[in-house]
Each structure stands twice: as C-alpha cells, then as structure tokens.
Design an enzyme around this catalytic site. Structure first.
Site, mmCIF file in Angstrom:
data_model
loop_
_atom_site.group_PDB
_atom_site.id
_atom_site.type_symbol
_atom_site.label_atom_id
_atom_site.label_comp_id
_atom_site.label_asym_id
_atom_site.label_seq_id
_atom_site.Cartn_x
_atom_site.Cartn_y
_atom_site.Cartn_z
ATOM 1 N N ASP A 124 -2.551 -7.617 -7.672
ATOM 2 C CA ASP A 124 -3.040 -7.291 -6.337
ATOM 3 C C ASP A 124 -3.083 -8.594 -5.550
ATOM 4 O OD1 ASP A 124 -3.398 -4.657 -7.142
ATOM 5 O OD2 ASP A 124 -5.490 -4.992 -7.710
ATOM 6 N N ASP A 181 -4.588 7.266 -7.587
ATOM 7 C CA ASP A 181 -5.809 6.476 -7.699
ATOM 8 C C ASP A 181 -6.948 7.445 -7.986
ATOM 9 O OD1 ASP A 181 -4.607 4.007 -7.090
ATOM 10 O OD2 ASP A 181 -4.729 4.421 -4.947
#
Length: 251
Positions: free
Chosen positions: A130, A11
């Site tokens: 998500d 990330d």
C-alpha cells in the site's frame, strides 16, 4: 504475449463486502459469496478477498468467508488480511485459498515470505504494498494504511521479489476508491524494477483506465472493486473493450 488479468477485490469487514475512498468512509457493497458467484459467471480471472481490519484487530482472516467464496468460484482465490505467520497462511489455504497476500507481516518479518514460498511455491505468495506519493517517490504504509513504514515502494518490491514473492499487489492509496484512474507512474516504476508480475490496484473508474495501466503502467494485472461491485460495468464488457484495443485478455 501473456494475457492481462482482471481481478475482482472483495474487501471484507464483519463478513460483508465494503468499499471506501482512500481506505476511509466504508460502505456496504454486498455479500462475498454472492459477488464471487456473479464474477465467476462474468469471466473474472481471479478473486482477492482482503479482511481489511484483521491486522488492526489482531485476528486471522475469516475462514467461513474464505470457504464460502471458494465454493462459488473455479479460478484462483487470494486471501489477505491478518496473515502474520505460517499457521495463519496454512489456515487460509486449508479454507480454500490458492494464494496468500502478505502486507504488514512481510515488512516486519521478510523471512516469512521465504518460508511460505518454500512451503507452497512462490506462485502462492503475494506481497501487497500500500503506497502513496511522498515527495518525489512512493512511500509504503502498513496496518491498513494507517502507519508510515518509512520504506520506498520500489525498493521494497525488489526485496520482496528477492525473498521469494511470486507477485506484487500494488495499491495506490491516493487513488483508492476515487475512480480517477490507476497511478500509472507508480505502477510503471515498480513493474520496471522487478521481474515478477505486478497487480495494479486503486482508482479504476472507466475502461480506459485499464487500458492506461496495462500500457503506460506496464501492469500484468489490474484489480478493481467499486466499478464491478455496484454493477456499473461488467467484466465481460471490459474484456471485449480491451481486446478491441489490442490488449490480450482471456475471454
């Protein structure tokens, strides 16, 4: 039996790898190229680079970071974050990505999945979902997890597959960064609904969690960050652990 894949997630924010809990409280975790180099040596199967604020900041994923990571590894590289158009995808692939991951843009324009699959092949197009538990089901969230998309994760996975997606990257927002284990129930629900590979993400904290998601969750691959970034565990040790428990992995 097909081998199960172990995938490292980087990330990236402002050119550095960060990690948080449930998409919040981000802390520094290292240099993208340096971590990629280590994972390549340890035997990771794939690397995913997610520019986690690209969509919120309305910009493309960082080409310099993609190129730096691509030069360190000799295995599939997926890039996500800020890929909103065919041009964005082309820029990521030209920078060194083998696959692109679509999230918010795919929900807004599902035809983009089909367009990219036609140009690069379905194997190069991942749809990232998500999701978190909402009532008795699993709701989809977008814009780095900040906005409720008012969609069911299982239904959206089916549609993404029908549009040409080659894989689903399923992240449990409830488990992200908690090290409490993958959401095997959610992973199994999506895995059973589609015929394409499902990558489970969110919650890896122990080697047993990987065993659970490959068996109970029926995942084809498992993605992790914290457990690897901070050198708590090595990829090679994890793979030996899984092999000893009858789970096929590439050593």
């Amino acid at each position: 039996m097909l081998t199960k894949r172990i995938i490292a997630c980087l990330d990236v924010r402002d050119g550095q790898v960060v990690k948080g809990v449930q998409f919040q409280q981000l802390r520094h975790a290292g240099d993208p190229a340096g971590l990629a180099r280590r994972y390549n040596v340890e035997g990771i199967d794939e690397v995913v680079v997610l520019d986690i604020t690209a969509t919120l900041e309305s910009r493309q994923a960082l080409a310099r970071t993609i190129s730096a990571v691509a030069h360190e590894i000799f295995l599939p590289l997926t890039v996500g974050g800020g890929i909103r158009s065919e041009d964005d995808a082309a820029a990521a692939i030209e920078a060194g990505a083998d696959k692109v991951s679509l999230n918010t843009a795919a929900l807004r324009n599902p035809e983009l999945i089909t367009t990219l699959a036609g140009r690069y092949g379905s194997q190069a197009v991942i749809v990232a979902i998500d999701a978190k538990r909402v009532g008795d089901g699993f709701g989809v969230f977008v814009r780095s997890g900040t906005t409720d998309a008012a969609r069911d994760a299982v239904e959206w996975a089916r549609q993404a597959e029908s549009r040409g997606a080659g894989e689903i990257l399923l992240t449990s927002m409830d488990r992200d960064g908690t090290k409490a284990g993958f959401d095997c129930e959610m992973t199994a629900a999506v895995s059973d609904a589609v015929d394409i590979p499902v990558i489970a993400s969110g919650g890896a904290g122990t080697f047993d969690h990987f065993t659970d998601v490959f068996t109970l969750g029926r995942a084809d691959a498992a993605l992790a960050a914290s457990i690897f970034h901070y050198a708590e565990s090595s990829v090679s040790d994890l793979k030996r652990f899984l092999r000893d428990r009858g789970i096929p992995v590439r050593l």
